[in-house]
Design an enzyme around this catalytic site. Sequence first.
Site, short mmCIF file in Angstrom:
data_model
loop_
_atom_site.label_atom_id
_atom_site.label_comp_id
_atom_site.label_asym_id
_atom_site.label_seq_id
_atom_site.Cartn_x
_atom_site.Cartn_y
_atom_site.Cartn_z
N PHE A 235 24.25 -25.63 37.30
CA PHE A 235 24.56 -26.98 37.77
C PHE A 235 23.39 -27.64 38.51
CE2 PHE A 235 28.39 -24.25 38.12
CZ PHE A 235 29.05 -24.73 37.01
N ASN A 603 29.15 -29.07 18.42
CA ASN A 603 30.29 -28.16 18.39
C ASN A 603 31.41 -28.76 19.23
OD1 ASN A 603 32.16 -26.01 19.03
ND2 ASN A 603 30.59 -24.53 18.44
N PRO A 604 32.48 -29.24 18.60
CA PRO A 604 33.55 -29.90 19.37
C PRO A 604 34.17 -29.01 20.44
CG PRO A 604 33.81 -30.31 17.02
CD PRO A 604 32.73 -29.28 17.15
N LYS A 605 34.24 -27.72 20.20
CA LYS A 605 34.87 -26.83 21.18
C LYS A 605 34.02 -26.74 22.45
CE LYS A 605 37.01 -23.20 19.72
NZ LYS A 605 37.35 -21.87 19.17
N GLN A 610 32.36 -28.75 28.05
CA GLN A 610 31.37 -29.33 28.95
C GLN A 610 31.88 -30.62 29.59
OE1 GLN A 610 27.74 -28.32 29.79
NE2 GLN A 610 29.23 -26.67 29.67
N GLY A 673 23.63 -35.57 24.52
CA GLY A 673 23.91 -34.63 25.61
C GLY A 673 25.23 -34.92 26.28
N VAL A 674 25.98 -33.86 26.60
CA VAL A 674 27.30 -34.00 27.22
C VAL A 674 27.43 -33.21 28.52
CG1 VAL A 674 28.45 -34.42 25.02
CG2 VAL A 674 28.23 -32.07 25.84
N GLU A 676 26.32 -33.54 31.58
CA GLU A 676 26.43 -34.17 32.89
C GLU A 676 27.24 -35.46 32.89
OE1 GLU A 676 22.49 -33.48 35.26
OE2 GLU A 676 21.99 -33.59 33.14
#
Length: 709
Positions: A235, A603-605, A610, A673-674, A676
Amino acid sequence: MTAIGKAFDRMDGVIKTTGAAKFSGDQLYPGLAHAALTHASIARGRIVEINTTDATKVPGVLAVITHHNAPKMKLPTSRLGPAVTGGSVRCLNTDEVHWDGQPVALVVADTQEAARAAAARVHVAYEQLPSTVEFVAADATPQKSSMVQSGSARKGDAVAALASAPVSVDREYSTPPQNHNAIEPHTTTALWDGDRLTVHDSTQNIDGVRTTLSSAFGVALDNIHVRAEHVGGGFGGKFQVWPGTLLAVLAARVTGRPVRLMLSREAVYRTVGGRTPSVQRVAIGADHDGRMTSLIHTSATRLGRTGGSPEAVTVQSGHLYDAQNILLQQNVVELDLVANTAMRAPGEAIGTFALESTVDELAHELGMDPIELRMRNEPTRDPIGDKPFTRRNLRAAYELGAKEFGWEQRTPQPRSMRDGQWLVGWGVATAFHPPVHLVANATLRFSADGTALLRCAFHEMGMGAATAQAQITADALGIPFEAVRVEYGDSRLPVGPMAGGSNQTATVAGAVTAAAAKLRRALGGEVSVAALARKGKSHVEVSVGFGRMGNQVRLVSKFLRDKRNWVRATTGAQFCEVRVDADTGEIRVSRWVGAFDCGTVINPKTAASQLRGGIVLGIGTALSEETLVDPRTGRIMNPGLAEYHLPVHADVPRIDVHWLDEPDPTMPAGVLGVGEVGVTGAAAAVANAIFHATGKRVRDLPITLDKVV
């Protein structure tokens, strides 16, 4: 493409769920010793006496290291400096104390229990010097701009436009300090073999650790081997090289034995920086139709006097709304505290709280739906720089989120929705995060058994990074996902990027696609066993990337090109439902929908995980998380999970996340990007929902029940 976009299980799922994965604290070596820290109990001063007699009497103690007997270290003085080391203090190489919690002694023993017991028996006397530890926004001075971050920005005369606006809101908000609480505390296992050093470190910046240790201990880079195959969360707290890593290596050098230093939860709080507190002013002027004529956003945050990174608190306010006049100004104050550092979505996580709460307040003043107000001020180009967006379809994200949430059923007046004893509120806010794009090296091998091997020293902190890169590799080569193996988390591999700024997936994808193209050319345009057989080879391996200097040139040129040509960001819409007990003020987040414009989803999972994780952190920011610093002494008063309140399962509702899955044309594989963006806007969505439920506007986080009743 056949692999990208599919919800493959994580490649490391089995070894992690069965306990087979080895983290930095799981590495076993013959003769392994354990280390623990003694912390300074003053904020600023000098050590006048340090008595280690009682500590040495503890059975199993091997060494007690202080500034009297510690080998000298040399921290980097280049551009890396405190940005990578987490501060400019060479702990145990000075009698000076710069913050409450600074390591002043290091005990090495046969067991962890003995080391910690002995560390508590080191007695230190100090000469205290005047210190400043209380965060006072009025003491802040303007932040200087750098190539990475602007301290200020403006368009037109926002002050005059605010004064003449037919409708305006002018509010002040505050957010507290926060600390990272990764499931794996910072841990380092170090082993010297002559002048060769092996380090297992819970880091999200392998190359930064290697470079810093090379400088600190005068060892050639090639003689340092840093391994971080598995990291239990980061993080942002594990980007920099904090004292624990340096002192574990120092202890191994002094004792001649392998040494593990696993920080206690309290030691993490006292030696590893967290998120800065903030005081923010947001003022918005508009005409009666809701068109923004002025937007002012100023902030005050803190730095440690020995280091720290300014938070980009106002950055989203220069990009989200097409205000005619804009003024942004960030200010900082230096205190005698541990250096602050990045925490998931640094700047935007707390900046969107203030901005998006103010937009909601303006909507209430205007009697306008808060989504309609946002859409009326949605820009087609960047409001300040007039540059194009690489992609932006926030309207579609809001439409998707509103439909899934059922926003049309909301009644606008506060306290107008109720379910028995519970006051029900619906809130919405915009999410915004600008991902960075770095550089990476990689090698790619295709073998006669039809398998491919990707090698790159990127990081796996629990987000499914290796799985995503295997999917990208499979499609780039035109082979099945199951035929791809990935090696990562080791400095002996080609240099990868640090894991931060939501950069890693796209950055490594760029290296993967370049290597795949090179491999195709080497095989005559087709990656297949038959093509390999025609070459008469058992395998073909290619490499992409440059040396250290070449990568720096690539990085700077990429950064300047991006900054000059466009604005790139992941955006989204956060929808929150809260229930507030009408008598007690108890707050429950009962429903959540997030919709995001985040480029290609590999990757949806793992992407959904995230985004949900970010939203959970945002709920914690809104309702519970707060690091308490004694304003008299600088001591952190709640350094542990017993008193630092994180959201638990009972605090978190079902979180539905959706995305547009439209690629960004300027990024490798279209990835934005996912990692944050899910944090951003979340605290504001909660605060706005609480206002809708109760009619009370809380502007100081966290929102506890005493602020609502």
